[in-house]
Enzyme design. Structure first.
Site, PDB file in Angstrom:
ATOM      1  N   SER A 104      44.156 -46.983  25.503  1.00 28.34           N
ATOM      2  CA  SER A 104      43.477 -46.156  24.400  1.00 28.34           C
ATOM      3  C   SER A 104      43.412 -46.753  23.049  1.00 28.34           C
ATOM      4  CB  SER A 104      43.818 -44.739  24.599  1.00 28.34           C
ATOM      5  OG  SER A 104      44.305 -44.223  25.719  1.00 28.34           O
TER       6      SER A 104
HETATM    7  N1  SAH Z   1      48.375 -44.409  28.682  1.00 29.04           N
HETATM    8  C1  SAH Z   1      47.812 -45.705  28.967  1.00 29.04           C
HETATM    9  C2  SAH Z   1      46.214 -45.749  28.820  1.00 29.04           C
HETATM   10  C3  SAH Z   1      45.825 -44.848  30.201  1.00 29.04           C
HETATM   11  S1  SAH Z   1      44.409 -45.574  31.025  1.00 29.04           S
HETATM   12  C4  SAH Z   1      48.224 -46.725  27.760  1.00 29.04           C
HETATM   13  O1  SAH Z   1      48.838 -46.586  26.877  1.00 29.04           O
HETATM   14  O2  SAH Z   1      48.011 -47.959  28.014  1.00 29.04           O
HETATM   15  C5  SAH Z   1      44.493 -44.150  32.307  1.00 29.04           C
HETATM   16  C6  SAH Z   1      45.549 -44.687  33.245  1.00 29.04           C
HETATM   17  O3  SAH Z   1      45.533 -43.615  34.217  1.00 29.04           O
HETATM   18  C7  SAH Z   1      45.136 -46.119  34.236  1.00 29.04           C
HETATM   19  O4  SAH Z   1      45.857 -46.841  34.081  1.00 29.04           O
HETATM   20  C8  SAH Z   1      44.811 -45.191  35.497  1.00 29.04           C
HETATM   21  O5  SAH Z   1      45.047 -46.165  36.664  1.00 29.04           O
HETATM   22  C9  SAH Z   1      45.931 -44.051  35.534  1.00 29.04           C
HETATM   23  N2  SAH Z   1      45.559 -43.097  36.467  1.00 29.04           N
HETATM   24  C10 SAH Z   1      44.424 -42.668  37.209  1.00 29.04           C
HETATM   25  N3  SAH Z   1      44.678 -41.480  37.788  1.00 29.04           N
HETATM   26  C11 SAH Z   1      45.798 -41.507  37.939  1.00 29.04           C
HETATM   27  C12 SAH Z   1      46.782 -40.605  38.822  1.00 29.04           C
HETATM   28  N4  SAH Z   1      46.268 -39.742  39.575  1.00 29.04           N
HETATM   29  N5  SAH Z   1      47.821 -40.795  38.574  1.00 29.04           N
HETATM   30  C13 SAH Z   1      48.535 -41.272  37.738  1.00 29.04           C
HETATM   31  N6  SAH Z   1      47.866 -42.510  37.251  1.00 29.04           N
HETATM   32  C14 SAH Z   1      46.549 -42.370  37.234  1.00 29.04           C
END
Ligand code: SAH
Length: 259
Positions: A104
């Protein structure tokens, strides 16, 4: 007499000098941690906090919590992005981290962290580990961070990175965060860093009375709102929409969005 002590004194001085050189090559003193070694990026982090977060140039509300700003100044964001993108790590935008996912924008990480109003004794659950950056920012501010990632290689990479950079209070799990982390519930705070079309009921259940959750709510192609969910001591839930945001979707095991 004099002629004997003088050469001895000289010899002693030379010995002390040589010992100093040897000790300095011997790794004496505290070795810098991986985090401290990366200080050439500190000016970029300082500028990121000043220009994007504490005094953003546009319509955005500034983030003021000094502890959050300190955490943003401390975490080496450039070590959480792919090496090919290091020079963009401190820009005012999200970046790709592979597998169609993103780290993000720094401002959003800081804002969500501030909105959570964390305390040092809190146990926090994060859904969507991604690069591990948000978890690293939370790490010095709370007791434990538990983070769940559904894309296995991302989870393994983040776990390795957080270990190497010494964030010992972050635990990573591979799984579908929709279901939360039942064995470790309840949590003081929950932060969801992917967008859901509705607040997953298991997460509501795993939030402590008096707890707060920050979650982007909305579909993939419609506007999503960063939403603050609060559970009162009597268990009742209130939700408050805040600003419009754009996150990747909360997906299921088959890669399809939860909806
Ligand atoms: N917090 C992260 C950015 C998140 S991007 C950082 O600091 O880099 C969103 C993430 O959520 C992605 O890696 C994606 O694979 C994950 N995601 C999507 N659906 C999910 C689920 N059901 N459970 C866990 N993670 C999930």
């Amino acid at each position: 007499m004099r002629s004997v002590t003088k050469p001895l004194q000289c010899l002693f001085a030379v010995a002390v000098f040589l010992a100093g050189i040897i000790l300095s090559f011997d790794g004496c003193g505290d070795a810098p941690t991986p985090k401290e070694k990366e200080d050439e990026f500190r000016p970029l982090r300082e500028a990121m906090v000043r220009e994007q977060i504490s005094h953003p140039p546009d319509y955005r509300d500034s983030v003021k919590d000094p502890k959050v700003l300190d955490a943003m100044r401390a975490v080496p964001r450039h070590l959480f992005v792919p090496p090919s993108n290091i020079r963009n790590a401190y820009g005012d935008f999200p970046l790709p981290i592979g597998y169609g996912q993103t780290i993000s924008q720094p401002y959003i990480v800081a804002l969500m962290t501030e909105m959570l109003e964390v305390k040092p004794e809190h146990r926090v659950l994060e859904i969507g580990t991604g690069s591990g950056y948000q978890a690293a920012v939370l790490s010095p501010l709370v007791r434990e961070v538990y983070t769940i990632e559904i894309v296995k290689p991302l989870a393994l990479q983040a776990e390795e990175r957080l270990k190497k950079l010494q964030y010992p209070n972050v635990k990573v799990k591979i799984g579908d965060g929709y279901y939360g982390w039942e064995e470790l519930a309840p949590f003081d705070r929950i932060i969801v860093t992917c967008a859901a079309t509705f607040v997953p009921p298991p997460l509501l259940k795993q939030l402590k009375p008096g707890g707060k959750m920050c979650i982007p709510v909305g579909g993939q192609y419609v506007v999503q709102y960063l939403t603050m969910v609060e559970k009162a001591e009597d268990g009742s839930i209130t939700m408050r929409k805040t600003l419009p945001v754009r996150f990747v979707p909360l997906t299921r095991g088959d890669g399809e969005p939860w909806q």
